[in-house]
Scaffold this active site. Structure first.
Site, mmCIF file in Angstrom:
data_model
loop_
_atom_site.group_PDB
_atom_site.id
_atom_site.type_symbol
_atom_site.label_atom_id
_atom_site.label_comp_id
_atom_site.label_asym_id
_atom_site.label_seq_id
_atom_site.Cartn_x
_atom_site.Cartn_y
_atom_site.Cartn_z
ATOM 1 N N GLU A 1 -8.555 -7.430 4.699
ATOM 2 C CA GLU A 1 -7.768 -8.465 4.028
ATOM 3 C C GLU A 1 -7.058 -9.355 5.044
ATOM 4 O O GLU A 1 -6.960 -10.576 4.851
ATOM 5 C CB GLU A 1 -6.768 -7.801 3.075
ATOM 6 C CG GLU A 1 -7.452 -7.204 1.848
ATOM 7 C CD GLU A 1 -6.657 -6.098 1.181
ATOM 8 O OE1 GLU A 1 -5.424 -5.995 1.454
ATOM 9 O OE2 GLU A 1 -7.253 -5.330 0.402
ATOM 10 N N TYR B 1 0.805 -1.226 0.000
ATOM 11 C CA TYR B 1 0.000 0.000 0.000
ATOM 12 C C TYR B 1 0.837 1.273 0.000
ATOM 13 O O TYR B 1 0.516 2.224 -0.731
ATOM 14 C CB TYR B 1 -0.986 -0.021 1.173
ATOM 15 C CG TYR B 1 -2.183 -0.901 0.898
ATOM 16 C CD1 TYR B 1 -3.305 -0.389 0.261
ATOM 17 C CD2 TYR B 1 -2.185 -2.250 1.249
ATOM 18 C CE1 TYR B 1 -4.399 -1.188 -0.006
ATOM 19 C CE2 TYR B 1 -3.276 -3.064 0.981
ATOM 20 C CZ TYR B 1 -4.383 -2.530 0.358
ATOM 21 O OH TYR B 1 -5.452 -3.330 0.080
#
Length: 403
Positions: free
Chosen positions: A135, A95
């Site tokens: 997730e 990310y």
């Protein structure tokens, strides 16, 4: 939580993102892949070449800006994103890399002030934390469930069955012989191959059938000169044979049958190879003994292109609450003589209105983008509530209104 100032700034940028979003995401991906080549495997490069992935991300960024003060409106999109990220094995460390190139692209394309860039950095971090948490929960569930696994696992091609000249079903059994955890109807797996020219590549394929010993995927061979070209599907068709090994991920996905709390009819609509998750759903409904009316509607060119029809017909013989309808766009003479299809032409609003006894149904649909957009528009014309509309795209997830 996001500050009100950040929410106001990000929301105010929505109009310019509608205009410049695609340029931003194209710039981001270009710089990302040039400088971080190891991350390319996480992205379908065919969708990069066709422009579908940059468009999907541009739509997602715009939708986030519009709804940053009402993220509940994006819950379905978030669930789809989480499932896809887990399927592609996106991790928390990825990310910050994406953030670096996204903010840089916004800076390059829009040339905005520091206040706006800082607000977007904060907004991205907030969304990233949300996705990472969801997730992580899904990864943990996979790790703790007997019969499932994290990462990729070696499977053997037990059988390879041609459904027609362009579609092959692959029956996959775990190499270690261990029992598989029950999958959910509508889920998909990720297949990873080592392509001789393109290196490691990953693609998702819906399960068309599954039990405790075997998964089945049914793969259409896309044309090599298509956009995007069918690199992986051609490789599977031509290079993967019975008893070969192949690496796959555990099933995931958010396109699932919802718990049936009412007696609403269930409508399963598909076109082409989009039949694969719908057939898995139909099998589940049959095996679970549901008593609700089920309508299975499938569109294809003709009987030569139609796949897995014998399985649908077999279920129909055993399931009195099931009504099956076939729609052929290019029927052959024998199709007309045998009255194989219930309609010649395309799925239309008038035809659906004719064959469905009520519009108050739970709808599930899957197929090519044009078919998806058309079906979605029919349901919107009928003013069907969003909670009763369920769908799965091939390729990047996009808001249907923006295809």
């Amino acid at each position: 939580m996001l500050s009100q100032q950040t929410i106001n700034i990000v929301k105010s940028t929505a109009p310019i993102l509608a205009e410049k979003g695609l340029e931003i995401t194209q710039t981001m991906y270009k710089d990302l892949f040039a400088n971080e080549p190891e991350i390319k495997i996480l992205f379908n490069q065919s969708h990069q070449r066709s422009g579908a992935q940059p468009k999907a991300l541009a739509n997602a960024v715009y939708a986030y800006a519009q709804n940053i003060d009402n993220l509940a409106a994006l819950s379905q999109a978030v669930d789809m994103m989480v499932a896809k990220h887990v399927a592609n094995h996106v991790k928390a460390e990825h990310y910050p890399i994406i953030a670096k190139y996204l903010i840089a692209a916004i800076t390059e394309v829009l040339n905005l002030g520091d206040d706006v860039l800082n607000a977007w950095a904060e907004a991205y971090g907030f969304l990233a934390d949300l996705l990472i948490q969801k997730e992580s929960e899904l990864y943990a569930k996979q790790a703790n469930q007997t019969g499932t696994w994290q990462g990729f696992k070696s499977f053997i091609i037990d059988r390879k069955v041609a459904e027609n000249s362009d579609v092959i079903s692959f029956y996959l059994k775990p190499q270690d012989g261990k029992q598989l955890a029950p999958s959910l109807a509508g889920q998909y797996i990720t297949v990873k191959i080592n392509h001789p020219q393109n290196g490691q590549m990953m693609r998702q394929y819906s399960l068309s059938a599954a039990d405790e010993n075997t998964y089945r995927i049914t793969v259409k061979k896309e044309q090599r000169d298509a956009t995007p070209p069918g690199i992986v599907s051609n490789f599977l068709h031509q290079n993967i044979n019975e008893q070969d090994e192949i690496a796959i991920s555990a099933p995931t996905g958010s396109f699932l049958l919802k718990p049936q709390e009412t007696a609403k009819p269930i409508v399963l609509i598909s076109a082409g190879v989009g039949i694969t998750p719908m057939l898995n759903m139909l099998n589940f409904l049959h095996q679970s003994g549901t008593t609700q009316p089920v309508y299975f509607i499938h569109a294809t060119q003709n009987s030569q292109s139609q796949i897995l029809a014998h399985e649908i017909d077999d279920i129909a013989k055993k399931m009195p609450n099931l009504a099956v309808f076939y729609c052929y766009s290019l029927p052959q003479n024998e199709d007309i003589q045998n009255m194989r299809a219930h309609r010649h032409g395309y799925v239309t609003q008038d035809w659906l209105d004719e064959i469905l006894p009520t519009k108050e149904c739970d709808y599930y649909f899957c197929g090519p983008h044009g078919f998806m957009q058309h079906t979605y528009q029919i349901l919107k014309n009928w003013k069907i509530k969003s909670e009763h509309i369920n769908y799965e795209f091939f390729g990047p997830e996009e808001m249907l209104e923006n295809i």
